[in-house]
Scaffold this active site. Sequence first.
Site, PDB file in Angstrom:
ATOM      1  N   ILE A 135       5.638 -12.835  -0.408  1.00 29.79           N
ATOM      2  CA  ILE A 135       6.126 -11.568   0.158  1.00 29.79           C
ATOM      3  C   ILE A 135       5.445 -10.414  -0.562  1.00 29.79           C
ATOM      4  O   ILE A 135       5.608 -10.259  -1.783  1.00 29.79           O
ATOM      5  CB  ILE A 135       7.659 -11.426  -0.022  1.00 29.79           C
ATOM      6  CG1 ILE A 135       8.377 -12.649   0.540  1.00 29.79           C
ATOM      7  CG2 ILE A 135       8.191 -10.150   0.639  1.00 29.79           C
ATOM      8  CD1 ILE A 135       9.718 -12.902  -0.117  1.00 29.79           C
ATOM      9  N   ASN A 179       4.085  -7.405   4.028  1.00 32.24           N
ATOM     10  CA  ASN A 179       5.054  -6.326   4.237  1.00 32.24           C
ATOM     11  C   ASN A 179       4.654  -5.026   3.538  1.00 32.24           C
ATOM     12  O   ASN A 179       4.992  -3.940   4.016  1.00 32.24           O
ATOM     13  CB  ASN A 179       6.424  -6.807   3.728  1.00 32.24           C
ATOM     14  CG  ASN A 179       7.388  -5.666   3.495  1.00 32.24           C
ATOM     15  OD1 ASN A 179       7.939  -5.087   4.434  1.00 32.24           O
ATOM     16  ND2 ASN A 179       7.585  -5.289   2.229  1.00 32.24           N
ATOM     17  N   TYR A 203      -2.179   5.842   9.313  1.00 34.93           N
ATOM     18  CA  TYR A 203      -1.110   4.840   9.450  1.00 34.93           C
ATOM     19  C   TYR A 203      -1.184   4.154  10.819  1.00 34.93           C
ATOM     20  O   TYR A 203      -1.165   2.926  10.912  1.00 34.93           O
ATOM     21  CB  TYR A 203       0.245   5.530   9.247  1.00 34.93           C
ATOM     22  CG  TYR A 203       1.418   4.588   9.196  1.00 34.93           C
ATOM     23  CD1 TYR A 203       1.540   3.641   8.182  1.00 34.93           C
ATOM     24  CD2 TYR A 203       2.428   4.645  10.162  1.00 34.93           C
ATOM     25  CE1 TYR A 203       2.624   2.780   8.127  1.00 34.93           C
ATOM     26  CE2 TYR A 203       3.522   3.790  10.115  1.00 34.93           C
ATOM     27  CZ  TYR A 203       3.622   2.851   9.093  1.00 34.93           C
ATOM     28  OH  TYR A 203       4.702   2.000   9.040  1.00 34.93           O
ATOM     29  N   LYS A 260      -2.024   0.153  11.494  1.00 33.26           N
ATOM     30  CA  LYS A 260      -1.090  -0.793  12.111  1.00 33.26           C
ATOM     31  C   LYS A 260      -1.676  -1.358  13.406  1.00 33.26           C
ATOM     32  O   LYS A 260      -1.437  -2.528  13.746  1.00 33.26           O
ATOM     33  CB  LYS A 260       0.274  -0.135  12.353  1.00 33.26           C
ATOM     34  CG  LYS A 260       1.013   0.241  11.066  1.00 33.26           C
ATOM     35  CD  LYS A 260       1.299  -0.961  10.159  1.00 33.26           C
ATOM     36  CE  LYS A 260       2.222  -0.608   9.000  1.00 33.26           C
ATOM     37  NZ  LYS A 260       2.442  -1.728   8.069  1.00 33.26           N
ATOM     38  N   THR A 266      14.613   3.462   4.317  1.00 35.03           N
ATOM     39  CA  THR A 266      13.965   3.121   3.044  1.00 35.03           C
ATOM     40  C   THR A 266      13.283   4.375   2.481  1.00 35.03           C
ATOM     41  O   THR A 266      13.279   5.431   3.123  1.00 35.03           O
ATOM     42  CB  THR A 266      12.866   2.050   3.243  1.00 35.03           C
ATOM     43  OG1 THR A 266      11.862   2.618   4.084  1.00 35.03           O
ATOM     44  CG2 THR A 266      13.410   0.783   3.869  1.00 35.03           C
TER      45      THR A 266
HETATM   46  N1  LIG Z   1      10.659   2.344   6.936  1.00 33.66           N
HETATM   47  C1  LIG Z   1      10.344   2.407   8.215  1.00 33.66           C
HETATM   48  O1  LIG Z   1      10.961   3.157   9.000  1.00 33.66           O
HETATM   49  C2  LIG Z   1       9.245   1.567   8.761  1.00 33.66           C
HETATM   50  C3  LIG Z   1       8.974   1.659  10.129  1.00 33.66           C
HETATM   51  C4  LIG Z   1       7.971   0.860  10.670  1.00 33.66           C
HETATM   52  C5  LIG Z   1       7.265   0.010   9.859  1.00 33.66           C
HETATM   53  N2  LIG Z   1       7.530  -0.051   8.530  1.00 33.66           N
HETATM   54  C6  LIG Z   1       6.730  -0.973   7.700  1.00 33.66           C
HETATM   55  O2  LIG Z   1       7.592  -1.808   6.963  1.00 33.66           O
HETATM   56  C7  LIG Z   1       6.956  -2.197   5.729  1.00 33.66           C
HETATM   57  C8  LIG Z   1       7.905  -1.947   4.565  1.00 33.66           C
HETATM   58  O3  LIG Z   1       8.156  -0.554   4.501  1.00 33.66           O
HETATM   59  P1  LIG Z   1       9.393   0.069   3.713  1.00 33.66           P
HETATM   60  O4  LIG Z   1      10.035   1.015   4.625  1.00 33.66           O
HETATM   61  O5  LIG Z   1      10.172  -0.990   3.047  1.00 33.66           O
HETATM   62  O6  LIG Z   1       8.577   0.927   2.644  1.00 33.66           O
HETATM   63  P2  LIG Z   1       8.891   1.298   1.122  1.00 33.66           P
HETATM   64  O7  LIG Z   1      10.344   1.370   0.881  1.00 33.66           O
HETATM   65  O8  LIG Z   1       8.036   2.476   0.845  1.00 33.66           O
HETATM   66  O9  LIG Z   1       8.316   0.020   0.340  1.00 33.66           O
HETATM   67  C9  LIG Z   1       6.957  -0.271   0.408  1.00 33.66           C
HETATM   68  C10 LIG Z   1       6.664  -1.521  -0.394  1.00 33.66           C
HETATM   69  O10 LIG Z   1       5.229  -1.708  -0.388  1.00 33.66           O
HETATM   70  C11 LIG Z   1       4.777  -1.800  -1.732  1.00 33.66           C
HETATM   71  N3  LIG Z   1       3.467  -1.181  -1.902  1.00 33.66           N
HETATM   72  C12 LIG Z   1       3.096   0.063  -1.512  1.00 33.66           C
HETATM   73  N4  LIG Z   1       1.846   0.309  -1.948  1.00 33.66           N
HETATM   74  C13 LIG Z   1       1.432  -0.804  -2.607  1.00 33.66           C
HETATM   75  C14 LIG Z   1       0.247  -1.152  -3.292  1.00 33.66           C
HETATM   76  N5  LIG Z   1      -0.763  -0.291  -3.407  1.00 33.66           N
HETATM   77  N6  LIG Z   1       0.166  -2.366  -3.855  1.00 33.66           N
HETATM   78  C15 LIG Z   1       1.195  -3.240  -3.784  1.00 33.66           C
HETATM   79  N7  LIG Z   1       2.340  -2.972  -3.135  1.00 33.66           N
HETATM   80  C16 LIG Z   1       2.463  -1.762  -2.571  1.00 33.66           C
HETATM   81  C17 LIG Z   1       5.820  -1.054  -2.556  1.00 33.66           C
HETATM   82  O11 LIG Z   1       5.844  -1.550  -3.883  1.00 33.66           O
HETATM   83  P3  LIG Z   1       5.337  -0.750  -5.182  1.00 33.66           P
HETATM   84  O12 LIG Z   1       5.543   0.697  -4.927  1.00 33.66           O
HETATM   85  O13 LIG Z   1       6.159  -1.322  -6.272  1.00 33.66           O
HETATM   86  O14 LIG Z   1       3.908  -1.136  -5.287  1.00 33.66           O
HETATM   87  C18 LIG Z   1       7.106  -1.407  -1.829  1.00 33.66           C
HETATM   88  O15 LIG Z   1       7.599  -2.640  -2.315  1.00 33.66           O
HETATM   89  C19 LIG Z   1       5.655  -1.389   5.663  1.00 33.66           C
HETATM   90  O16 LIG Z   1       4.578  -2.186   6.073  1.00 33.66           O
HETATM   91  C20 LIG Z   1       5.894  -0.261   6.666  1.00 33.66           C
HETATM   92  O17 LIG Z   1       4.678   0.228   7.196  1.00 33.66           O
HETATM   93  C21 LIG Z   1       8.503   0.701   7.956  1.00 33.66           C
END
Ligand SMILES: NC(=O)c1ccc[n+]([C@@H]2O[C@H](COP(=O)([O-])OP(=O)(O)OC[C@H]3O[C@@H](n4cnc5c(N)ncnc54)[C@H](OP(=O)(O)O)[C@@H]3O)[C@@H](O)[C@H]2O)c1
Length: 250
Positions: free
Chosen positions: A6, A87, A154, A158, A191
Amino acid sequence: MNYIIITGASKGLGEALTQKLIQKENHLICIARTKNNNLIDEAEKNGVKLDYFEYDLNNTTGVEELSNKIFTNIDKGNAKTISLINNAGVVDPIKLVDNVYTNEIQKSLNVNVVAPMILTSAFMRFTADLKIEKRVINISSAAGKSPYPGWGCYCTSKAALDMFTQCIGAEQAEVEFPTKALSFAPGVIDTEMQVQIRSSKQEDFPLINTFVGLKEKGRLLQPAYVADKVIELLFAEEFKNGSIVDIYKL
Ligand SMILES: NC(=O)c1ccc[n+]([C@@H]2O[C@H](COP(=O)([O-])OP(=O)(O)OC[C@H]3O[C@@H](n4cnc5c(N)ncnc54)[C@H](OP(=O)(O)O)[C@@H]3O)[C@@H](O)[C@H]2O)c1
């Protein structure tokens, strides 16, 4: 044993997924820049194997080596299923295209597309000889299908991830024990990514009020709810290779 890799496990959807997957029958392999000690402690308390790699996926030149380290921890003979959930993702830069610069473009594409592609490719090589269920779930976004002004990087990343998923589906169609890939658009989740979106500037992201409104009206999905949907897909009988699945259409 179900081996599950993950990325982005430290917070948000990745954290919720990892938390729910802390079960005796799973061996979890987490990747993020920052350590989540709660997850590590919980796994230990429950006697569940969890390996945690603190790694910046923007550093794409090291991802192949990271993959090799991960795979040395996987006992092929003991694997019932093996999965990769790509993810980790970044929404930034949130700016109109004429305001974004080289490093920002590279970082977005590196984390959202290049690293998932390298991890998937290495995963497929490692598991090629395994006659078990091998699944990749790419966490995508509806933004891969619609152009949102201010999200040029972005949306592009995607859309690329979705096409990558479809290519795997096409390539593996005739393989006897294929790697099956699926893109999942998880909806608008409560998030840190949404906090970041709501704190952007109107001039950089003209649709900001829509997202502020979704939060105010309580329309954001909870990470735990979305994680349940991802886990259902991960172990579902039906997993259409190369498909793009939207949470709002489940
Ligand atoms: N939130 C939404 O509304 C939404 C909507 C559509 C799609 N998504 C997708 O869902 C997924 C999860 O998003 P989320 O909302 O959970 O975002 P989040 O809360 O910002 O978490 C993002 C995760 O990605 C990791 N990450 C970011 N940059 C990284 C890097 N350079 N190296 C390694 N890990 C990295 C972060 O860990 P560290 O910071 O510890 O590295 C964190 O665990 C993403 O792919 C996002 O595009 C989210």
